[in-house]
Structures are given as C-alpha cells and as structure tokens.
Motif scaffolding. Structure first.
Motif, short mmCIF file in Angstrom:
data_model
loop_
_atom_site.label_atom_id
_atom_site.label_comp_id
_atom_site.label_asym_id
_atom_site.label_seq_id
_atom_site.Cartn_x
_atom_site.Cartn_y
_atom_site.Cartn_z
N GLN A 6 0.79 -1.34 0.00
CA GLN A 6 -0.20 0.04 0.12
C GLN A 6 0.85 1.15 -0.17
OE1 GLN A 6 -2.76 -0.35 3.36
NE2 GLN A 6 -4.29 -0.55 1.99
N THR A 7 0.43 2.12 -0.90
CA THR A 7 1.26 3.30 -0.64
C THR A 7 0.97 4.19 0.43
OG1 THR A 7 -0.61 4.33 -2.29
CG2 THR A 7 1.40 3.69 -3.50
N ARG A 8 1.80 5.01 0.75
CA ARG A 8 1.85 6.11 1.74
C ARG A 8 1.81 7.51 1.03
NH1 ARG A 8 2.00 3.13 6.60
NH2 ARG A 8 2.39 4.86 7.66
N GLY A 9 1.25 8.62 2.06
CA GLY A 9 1.47 9.76 1.69
C GLY A 9 1.48 10.59 2.72
N THR A 19 -1.28 5.49 4.82
CA THR A 19 -1.97 5.15 3.96
C THR A 19 -3.22 5.76 3.51
OG1 THR A 19 -3.39 3.55 5.01
CG2 THR A 19 -1.19 2.60 4.45
N GLY A 20 -3.72 5.42 2.33
CA GLY A 20 -4.80 6.21 1.84
C GLY A 20 -6.11 6.17 2.74
N GLN A 56 -9.83 7.66 -5.49
CA GLN A 56 -8.78 6.84 -5.60
C GLN A 56 -9.11 6.44 -7.22
OE1 GLN A 56 -9.10 4.02 -2.51
NE2 GLN A 56 -9.69 2.56 -4.10
N ASP A 62 -3.12 2.14 -5.71
CA ASP A 62 -2.21 2.91 -5.21
C ASP A 62 -2.09 4.24 -5.34
OD1 ASP A 62 -0.62 0.48 -4.85
OD2 ASP A 62 0.36 0.26 -6.82
N TRP A 64 -4.43 7.85 -4.88
CA TRP A 64 -5.36 8.37 -4.04
C TRP A 64 -5.01 9.71 -3.62
CZ3 TRP A 64 -3.33 9.84 0.55
CH2 TRP A 64 -2.25 9.38 1.06
N ARG A 157 -1.94 13.13 -0.66
CA ARG A 157 -1.85 12.42 -1.91
C ARG A 157 -0.84 11.59 -1.56
NH1 ARG A 157 0.48 15.37 -7.30
NH2 ARG A 157 -0.23 13.42 -7.92
N ASN A 158 -1.06 10.36 -2.39
CA ASN A 158 -0.05 9.19 -2.46
C ASN A 158 1.52 9.62 -3.14
OD1 ASN A 158 -1.43 8.90 -5.33
ND2 ASN A 158 0.63 7.85 -5.40
#
Length: 226
Positions: A6-9, A19-20, A56, A62, A64, A157-158
C-alpha cells in the motif's frame, strides 16, 4: 505497473505518513489540521459547508487523493482539478455518474451543495477510448471557512508507488511503449537505458505519480493546479 504494498502519503498539515485509508481517520483527528482550521483566513471566503473527499483510481488503488471542496463549487471545478493533477493529456471528454460508469450521468454545472453528503459515491471517467476511471467518496463534512480562496484544497496524496526495476537492476524511470507487448509485460527503462541508441526512436513515456501513466499521450506534469 504492477501493484506493490500500500502506498503512503504525507498529511499536508503535520507531515505524518499514512496509507490512503488511514488518512481518513488521521485527518479527522489531526491536531495540526484543527489548529489550521481555527486560524483560517476570513479572506478565503464566508463560512459554508465543506466536504472531505477520498478519491482513488478505480483499478490501481496505489493512487489516491484527499481533498476538501466547498459546497459553492461545481462538479466542473472538481473535473478541472482531477484533469490537472492526474488526467489531462489530449482534451478528452469526461463525465461524472452515480453507481459506476453505467450509472446516470450528472451535469458538470451541478453544484456541490445540491449533491454532496457524507457517504455519497460518484464515478468520474476521463477519455472514453482509453478510459481512466476514478472513484470519489464523501467521507466527511465541516461547517466553516475554506482554507484558501480556491474551490478545492489538497490535504494529502499518495507518493509515487515503488516502481519495478529496469533489466539492469536500476529503478525504472521510463516506459517504452514500443517494447511493451501486453499490460502485464511493461517495458521499464532506467534513465541510462532510456538514452541508449536502440531506444532513441521509440515511444518513451515518463513514469509519473498518476494512474494515467502509460495511457494515450499522458506525460504529466501531475502537479496540483494551485
């Protein structure tokens, strides 16, 4: 591009990485955001209802965004923002609809105040040939002064998802569309190999923080419009 973890931002208020999905809960409780809301500049506009949107990509989660949008804004404002930060390449048509891409189309001049409420879900489609489909959910609302003079405010945002490596083992920075045989076999090149003579006449597209990467003529810049 293949999905990884999972992408993070980063939260725009405190910088915390999430994460989103985790960002929904974090933004509702973030002390720095609460402080910022308490210090909102009256010049940003009069008090009104403001909605928290989680956005998203429909197929690549990925990618968002977490946005605030004024109730006085229109769907056209949101469409313009999504085009600027994620989608615009060749001026394709787009639309909003309810209940997925086969649902009822909603006019672009529709005002947020007449449409939005917590729990509302919309679909946005850009380009009906090589479509990008975006899911929009209203996850919160507040009454108060907007954080800036614009209709939309970016809260998080991611970051660019981890990208697969070139054959040489270096991070991929470009997609070679002429070397790509299928969506599952994407040809990724590092900066050095993208400049090799064998690829000089090929259709190279930069890897950008956008679900539109690799589609149509998309080359970014994927920057917020304000």
């Amino acid at each position: 591009m293949a999905q990884t973890k999972q992408t993070r931002g980063a939260c725009a208020f405190c910088g915390r990485q999430m994460t989103g999905n985790g960002m929904v809960k974090h933004l509702s409780a973030c002390p720095k955001r609460k402080d910022t809301l308490g210090e909102s500049n009256p010049k940003s506009g009069k008090e009104e209802k403001i909605y928290h949107l989680k956005i998203q990509d429909a197929w690549l989660n990925d990618f968002w965004l977490h946005l605030e949008i004024r109730s006085s804004a229109t769907l056209k404002d949101l469409d313009s923002y999504l085009r600027s930060i994620w989608l615009e390449c060749c001026g394709h048509l787009s639309q909003f609809s309810t209940k997925g891409h086969l649902g009822e189309e909603i006019a672009m001049d529709s005002e947020v105040s007449a449409l939005f409420h917590p729990g509302l879900e919309l679909t946005h489609i850009y380009d009906f040939g090589d479509s990008s489909e975006t899911l929009i959910k209203v996850v919160g609302e507040r009454e108060g002064t907007p954080l800036n003079e614009h209709p939309i405010y970016l809260m998080a945002r991611n970051e660019l998802p981890e990208v697969e490596t070139c054959a040489c083992g270096k991070p991929g920075a470009w997609l070679c569309m002429d070397c790509t045989e299928s969506e599952d076999e994407v040809a990724l090149l590092c900066e050095k190999h993208a400049k090799d003579e064998q690829h000089q006449d090929h259709n190279l597209m930069p890897i950008i923080n956008s679900p539109r990467t690799g589609r149509c003529g998309y080359a970014g810049p994927a920057d917020p419009p304000y």
